[in-house]
Design a protein around this motif. Structure first.
Motif, short mmCIF file in Angstrom:
data_model
loop_
_atom_site.label_atom_id
_atom_site.label_comp_id
_atom_site.label_asym_id
_atom_site.label_seq_id
_atom_site.Cartn_x
_atom_site.Cartn_y
_atom_site.Cartn_z
N TYR A 81 1.23 -12.19 6.65
CA TYR A 81 2.35 -12.26 5.71
C TYR A 81 1.98 -11.58 4.40
N ALA A 82 0.74 -11.78 3.97
CA ALA A 82 0.30 -11.17 2.73
C ALA A 82 0.34 -9.64 2.82
N GLU A 83 -0.01 -9.10 4.01
CA GLU A 83 0.05 -7.65 4.18
C GLU A 83 1.48 -7.14 4.08
N VAL A 84 2.40 -7.88 4.71
CA VAL A 84 3.81 -7.47 4.65
C VAL A 84 4.31 -7.49 3.21
N LYS A 85 3.91 -8.53 2.47
CA LYS A 85 4.30 -8.63 1.07
C LYS A 85 3.79 -7.44 0.28
N ALA A 86 2.55 -7.02 0.57
CA ALA A 86 1.98 -5.88 -0.14
C ALA A 86 2.72 -4.60 0.18
N LEU A 87 3.07 -4.39 1.46
CA LEU A 87 3.78 -3.17 1.85
C LEU A 87 5.16 -3.11 1.22
N ALA A 88 5.75 -4.29 0.98
CA ALA A 88 7.10 -4.32 0.42
C ALA A 88 7.14 -3.83 -1.01
N THR A 89 6.02 -3.73 -1.67
CA THR A 89 6.02 -3.24 -3.05
C THR A 89 6.21 -1.74 -3.13
N GLY A 90 5.98 -1.01 -2.01
CA GLY A 90 6.20 0.43 -2.01
C GLY A 90 5.00 1.24 -2.46
N ASN A 91 3.90 0.60 -2.83
CA ASN A 91 2.72 1.33 -3.29
C ASN A 91 1.69 1.36 -2.17
N PRO A 92 1.37 2.54 -1.59
CA PRO A 92 0.43 2.60 -0.45
C PRO A 92 -0.98 2.16 -0.82
N LYS A 93 -1.36 2.28 -2.08
CA LYS A 93 -2.72 1.91 -2.48
C LYS A 93 -2.94 0.39 -2.42
N ILE A 94 -1.84 -0.36 -2.49
CA ILE A 94 -1.97 -1.81 -2.47
C ILE A 94 -2.45 -2.30 -1.10
N LYS A 95 -2.12 -1.52 -0.04
CA LYS A 95 -2.59 -1.89 1.30
C LYS A 95 -4.11 -1.94 1.34
N GLU A 96 -4.76 -0.97 0.75
CA GLU A 96 -6.22 -0.96 0.72
C GLU A 96 -6.74 -2.13 -0.10
N LYS A 97 -6.07 -2.40 -1.22
CA LYS A 97 -6.49 -3.53 -2.06
C LYS A 97 -6.33 -4.85 -1.30
N MET A 98 -5.23 -4.97 -0.55
CA MET A 98 -5.01 -6.19 0.21
C MET A 98 -6.09 -6.38 1.26
N ASP A 99 -6.49 -5.27 1.93
CA ASP A 99 -7.56 -5.38 2.93
C ASP A 99 -8.84 -5.90 2.30
#
Length: 225
Positions: A62-80
């Motif tokens: 769920y946290a990953e989906v929340k991060a993707l919803a922000t529209g910033n691709p760099k946040i995916k790496e930060k979430m990982d």
């Protein structure tokens, strides 16, 4: 999406689950994420003694989906990276918790248990030596100051002593001795039964039933064991 309905059996209806980028849906997924942290751990078939951690696998997705919803691709790496960091923190906390628990057990709990069982072992050894002689002597049971040499009579008096104790609403009562053991009868409301506890250095508890002869047999069997 909002087309999922309870009881909808129409095969032509397709179900879509989606989240819109750069919308308020990201906040909604955050609420689901927080709920999943506890739902995923409580609704299990594990032992009733449960502890709720901060994160589990479903909550992380769920946290990953929340991060993707922000529209910033760099946040995916930060979430990982955040997910890996959270997992490491959980592993460290679990390790330290187990370590402290074992240290306390070694310092306090285990020595107490060892001392308890050593004391119990000494008590059993003393009673075994006593019973090696006492069990070979003629039958004799003292109840309320009167000595009975017949097993059936002694068993009947034992049942009467239990009934009297219940009528007088006493929790437990000393009634006499047998083979060098003090006898105390009690009544259990939990299972509606009478019990006689024989105590010397150690103790043994035997259920008292209506059959007088069988009661004496059960007591002798318990002492032999």
């Amino acid at each position: 999406g909002r087309i999922l309905r309870q009881g909808n059996q129409n095969e032509k209806v397709k179900i879509f689950r989606y989240i819109t980028e750069n919308t308020f849906d990201a906040y909604s997924w955050q609420l689901i994420e927080n709920k999943q942290k506890f739902i995923g751990q409580i609704m299990t078939s594990k032992s009733p003694v449960r502890s709720c951690q901060d994160v589990d696998e479903a909550a992380l997705s769920y946290a990953e989906v929340k991060a993707l919803a922000t529209g910033n691709p760099k946040i995916k790496e930060k979430m990982d990276l955040d997910i890996q960091e959270t997992k490491l923190k959980m592993l460290k906390a679990n390790y330290e918790s187990n370590l402290f628990r074992l240290q306390d057990a070694i310092a306090v709990e285990y020595p107490q248990q060892i001392a308890k069982y050593e004391e119990l072992t000494s008590a059993y050894e003393a009673d075994i030596i006593h019973l090696d002689t006492a069990l070979n002597t003629p039958f004799s049971m003292e109840i309320h100051g009167i000595t009975y040499n017949d097993e059936k009579t002694a068993g009947e008096i034992l049942v009467q002593a239990c009934t009297k104790m219940k009528k007088e609403h006493t929790d437990a009562a000393d009634i006499g001795t047998f083979k060098g053991f003090k006898m105390k009868v009690s009544y259990s409301l939990f299972d509606n039964n009478f019990y006689v506890k024989l105590t010397r250095e150690s103790s043994v508890t035997v259920e008292v039933k209506k059959d007088p002869v069988r009661n004496i047999e059960r007591i002798l069997t318990a002492l032999r064991k």
